[in-house]
Design a protein around this motif. Structure first.
Motif, PDB file in Angstrom:
ATOM      1  N   VAL A  17      34.896  44.628  36.856  1.00  0.00           N
ATOM      2  CA  VAL A  17      35.737  43.521  36.420  1.00  0.00           C
ATOM      3  C   VAL A  17      37.048  44.041  35.823  1.00  0.00           C
ATOM      4  O   VAL A  17      38.121  43.494  36.087  1.00  0.00           O
ATOM      5  CB  VAL A  17      34.978  42.633  35.406  1.00  0.00           C
ATOM      6  CG1 VAL A  17      35.880  41.566  34.838  1.00  0.00           C
ATOM      7  CG2 VAL A  17      33.773  42.009  36.074  1.00  0.00           C
ATOM      8  N   VAL A  18      36.975  45.102  35.041  1.00  0.00           N
ATOM      9  CA  VAL A  18      38.192  45.697  34.476  1.00  0.00           C
ATOM     10  C   VAL A  18      39.078  46.221  35.600  1.00  0.00           C
ATOM     11  O   VAL A  18      40.303  46.046  35.574  1.00  0.00           O
ATOM     12  CB  VAL A  18      37.832  46.819  33.476  1.00  0.00           C
ATOM     13  CG1 VAL A  18      39.066  47.612  33.075  1.00  0.00           C
ATOM     14  CG2 VAL A  18      37.169  46.219  32.237  1.00  0.00           C
ATOM     15  N   GLY A  19      38.491  46.836  36.616  1.00  0.00           N
ATOM     16  CA  GLY A  19      39.268  47.331  37.750  1.00  0.00           C
ATOM     17  C   GLY A  19      39.967  46.215  38.500  1.00  0.00           C
ATOM     18  O   GLY A  19      41.137  46.349  38.883  1.00  0.00           O
ATOM     19  N   VAL A  20      39.282  45.093  38.700  1.00  0.00           N
ATOM     20  CA  VAL A  20      39.903  43.952  39.379  1.00  0.00           C
ATOM     21  C   VAL A  20      41.051  43.399  38.529  1.00  0.00           C
ATOM     22  O   VAL A  20      42.123  43.081  39.043  1.00  0.00           O
ATOM     23  CB  VAL A  20      38.851  42.860  39.673  1.00  0.00           C
ATOM     24  CG1 VAL A  20      39.515  41.580  40.127  1.00  0.00           C
ATOM     25  CG2 VAL A  20      37.874  43.342  40.716  1.00  0.00           C
ATOM     26  N   GLY A  21      40.849  43.307  37.224  1.00  0.00           N
ATOM     27  CA  GLY A  21      41.908  42.819  36.336  1.00  0.00           C
ATOM     28  C   GLY A  21      43.121  43.731  36.323  1.00  0.00           C
ATOM     29  O   GLY A  21      44.267  43.267  36.400  1.00  0.00           O
ATOM     30  N   LEU A  22      42.884  45.029  36.242  1.00  0.00           N
ATOM     31  CA  LEU A  22      44.008  45.976  36.267  1.00  0.00           C
ATOM     32  C   LEU A  22      44.743  45.936  37.602  1.00  0.00           C
ATOM     33  O   LEU A  22      45.981  46.023  37.649  1.00  0.00           O
ATOM     34  CB  LEU A  22      43.514  47.391  35.990  1.00  0.00           C
ATOM     35  CG  LEU A  22      43.146  47.703  34.541  1.00  0.00           C
ATOM     36  CD1 LEU A  22      42.558  49.098  34.443  1.00  0.00           C
ATOM     37  CD2 LEU A  22      44.355  47.567  33.645  1.00  0.00           C
ATOM     38  N   GLY A  23      44.005  45.785  38.676  1.00  0.00           N
ATOM     39  CA  GLY A  23      44.637  45.670  39.989  1.00  0.00           C
ATOM     40  C   GLY A  23      45.522  44.446  40.089  1.00  0.00           C
ATOM     41  O   GLY A  23      46.606  44.497  40.678  1.00  0.00           O
ATOM     42  N   ALA A  24      45.081  43.336  39.494  1.00  0.00           N
ATOM     43  CA  ALA A  24      45.896  42.121  39.511  1.00  0.00           C
ATOM     44  C   ALA A  24      47.161  42.298  38.680  1.00  0.00           C
ATOM     45  O   ALA A  24      48.253  41.862  39.078  1.00  0.00           O
ATOM     46  CB  ALA A  24      45.083  40.943  38.979  1.00  0.00           C
ATOM     47  N   ILE A  26      48.714  45.189  37.963  1.00  0.00           N
ATOM     48  CA  ILE A  26      49.595  46.132  38.669  1.00  0.00           C
ATOM     49  C   ILE A  26      50.206  45.457  39.896  1.00  0.00           C
ATOM     50  O   ILE A  26      51.387  45.635  40.193  1.00  0.00           O
ATOM     51  CB  ILE A  26      48.821  47.403  39.049  1.00  0.00           C
ATOM     52  CG1 ILE A  26      48.448  48.171  37.783  1.00  0.00           C
ATOM     53  CG2 ILE A  26      49.627  48.282  39.997  1.00  0.00           C
ATOM     54  CD1 ILE A  26      47.470  49.303  38.008  1.00  0.00           C
ATOM     55  N   GLY A  27      49.416  44.661  40.589  1.00  0.00           N
ATOM     56  CA  GLY A  27      49.928  43.937  41.758  1.00  0.00           C
ATOM     57  C   GLY A  27      51.045  42.976  41.394  1.00  0.00           C
ATOM     58  O   GLY A  27      52.022  42.829  42.127  1.00  0.00           O
ATOM     59  N   ALA A  28      50.924  42.303  40.246  1.00  0.00           N
ATOM     60  CA  ALA A  28      51.994  41.402  39.802  1.00  0.00           C
ATOM     61  C   ALA A  28      53.239  42.191  39.427  1.00  0.00           C
ATOM     62  O   ALA A  28      54.366  41.711  39.601  1.00  0.00           O
ATOM     63  CB  ALA A  28      51.508  40.571  38.620  1.00  0.00           C
ATOM     64  N   GLY A  29      53.065  43.392  38.929  1.00  0.00           N
ATOM     65  CA  GLY A  29      54.202  44.230  38.560  1.00  0.00           C
ATOM     66  C   GLY A  29      55.050  44.630  39.757  1.00  0.00           C
ATOM     67  O   GLY A  29      56.247  44.903  39.620  1.00  0.00           O
ATOM     68  N   VAL A  30      54.452  44.622  40.945  1.00  0.00           N
ATOM     69  CA  VAL A  30      55.205  44.964  42.157  1.00  0.00           C
ATOM     70  C   VAL A  30      56.347  43.975  42.361  1.00  0.00           C
ATOM     71  O   VAL A  30      57.453  44.350  42.760  1.00  0.00           O
ATOM     72  CB  VAL A  30      54.259  44.994  43.380  1.00  0.00           C
ATOM     73  CG1 VAL A  30      55.029  45.070  44.677  1.00  0.00           C
ATOM     74  CG2 VAL A  30      53.300  46.153  43.262  1.00  0.00           C
ATOM     75  N   PHE A  31      56.123  42.707  42.062  1.00  0.00           N
ATOM     76  CA  PHE A  31      57.168  41.705  42.245  1.00  0.00           C
ATOM     77  C   PHE A  31      58.314  41.915  41.258  1.00  0.00           C
ATOM     78  O   PHE A  31      59.474  41.692  41.596  1.00  0.00           O
ATOM     79  CB  PHE A  31      56.581  40.302  42.103  1.00  0.00           C
ATOM     80  CG  PHE A  31      55.580  39.983  43.176  1.00  0.00           C
ATOM     81  CD1 PHE A  31      55.987  39.745  44.473  1.00  0.00           C
ATOM     82  CD2 PHE A  31      54.235  39.944  42.879  1.00  0.00           C
ATOM     83  CE1 PHE A  31      55.072  39.465  45.465  1.00  0.00           C
ATOM     84  CE2 PHE A  31      53.311  39.670  43.864  1.00  0.00           C
ATOM     85  CZ  PHE A  31      53.728  39.424  45.160  1.00  0.00           C
ATOM     86  N   VAL A  32      58.003  42.338  40.056  1.00  0.00           N
ATOM     87  CA  VAL A  32      59.045  42.607  39.070  1.00  0.00           C
ATOM     88  C   VAL A  32      59.872  43.810  39.496  1.00  0.00           C
ATOM     89  O   VAL A  32      61.114  43.786  39.447  1.00  0.00           O
ATOM     90  CB  VAL A  32      58.416  42.845  37.670  1.00  0.00           C
ATOM     91  CG1 VAL A  32      59.469  43.259  36.665  1.00  0.00           C
ATOM     92  CG2 VAL A  32      57.680  41.601  37.211  1.00  0.00           C
ATOM     93  N   VAL A  33      59.222  44.852  39.947  1.00  0.00           N
ATOM     94  CA  VAL A  33      59.923  46.060  40.379  1.00  0.00           C
ATOM     95  C   VAL A  33      60.796  45.764  41.596  1.00  0.00           C
ATOM     96  O   VAL A  33      61.891  46.310  41.727  1.00  0.00           O
ATOM     97  CB  VAL A  33      58.907  47.185  40.676  1.00  0.00           C
ATOM     98  CG1 VAL A  33      59.577  48.378  41.314  1.00  0.00           C
ATOM     99  CG2 VAL A  33      58.206  47.596  39.400  1.00  0.00           C
ATOM    100  N   THR A  34      60.350  44.875  42.469  1.00  0.00           N
ATOM    101  CA  THR A  34      61.156  44.512  43.636  1.00  0.00           C
ATOM    102  C   THR A  34      62.473  43.881  43.211  1.00  0.00           C
ATOM    103  O   THR A  34      63.528  44.188  43.760  1.00  0.00           O
ATOM    104  CB  THR A  34      60.372  43.556  44.548  1.00  0.00           C
ATOM    105  OG1 THR A  34      59.154  44.176  44.926  1.00  0.00           O
ATOM    106  CG2 THR A  34      61.159  43.196  45.781  1.00  0.00           C
ATOM    107  N   GLY A  35      62.428  43.013  42.218  1.00  0.00           N
ATOM    108  CA  GLY A  35      63.658  42.396  41.721  1.00  0.00           C
ATOM    109  C   GLY A  35      64.615  43.409  41.135  1.00  0.00           C
ATOM    110  O   GLY A  35      65.828  43.333  41.344  1.00  0.00           O
ATOM    111  N   VAL A  36      64.100  44.370  40.399  1.00  0.00           N
ATOM    112  CA  VAL A  36      64.941  45.422  39.819  1.00  0.00           C
ATOM    113  C   VAL A  36      65.526  46.292  40.929  1.00  0.00           C
ATOM    114  O   VAL A  36      66.706  46.662  40.891  1.00  0.00           O
ATOM    115  CB  VAL A  36      64.115  46.272  38.823  1.00  0.00           C
ATOM    116  CG1 VAL A  36      64.912  47.460  38.351  1.00  0.00           C
ATOM    117  CG2 VAL A  36      63.657  45.420  37.649  1.00  0.00           C
TER     118      VAL A  36
END
Length: 78
Positions: A17-24, A26-36
């Protein structure tokens, strides 16, 4: 058709469960990095984004074929 994978069980432990949460997260962070990256880089970034999208589409189609081929094995995440 009879399910040949009856020995498989759906069981998530704390680490899972912790792995799934961390993956989510980190996955959301990809969208922020794309904007930068768009702000910093040149318009060539859009070409790279298109190439990455094409590769992701091929990956998604591969997962769909795998899920259709082995429906009782759980597909991709089931």
């Amino acid at each position: 058709m009879k399910n040949p994978y009856k020995q498989l069980v759906r069981n998530l432990g704390l680490a899972d469960v912790v792995g799934v949460g961390l993956g989510a997260i980190i996955g959301a962070g990809v969208f922020v990095v794309t904007g930068v990256a768009v702000d910093i880089s040149s318009p060539v970034f859009l070409i790279g984004l298109f190439i990455a999208g094409s590769i992701a589409t091929c990956n998604a189609l591969s997962f769909a074929q795998l899920a259709a081929q082995f429906p009782y094995a759980g597909g991709t995440y089931d």
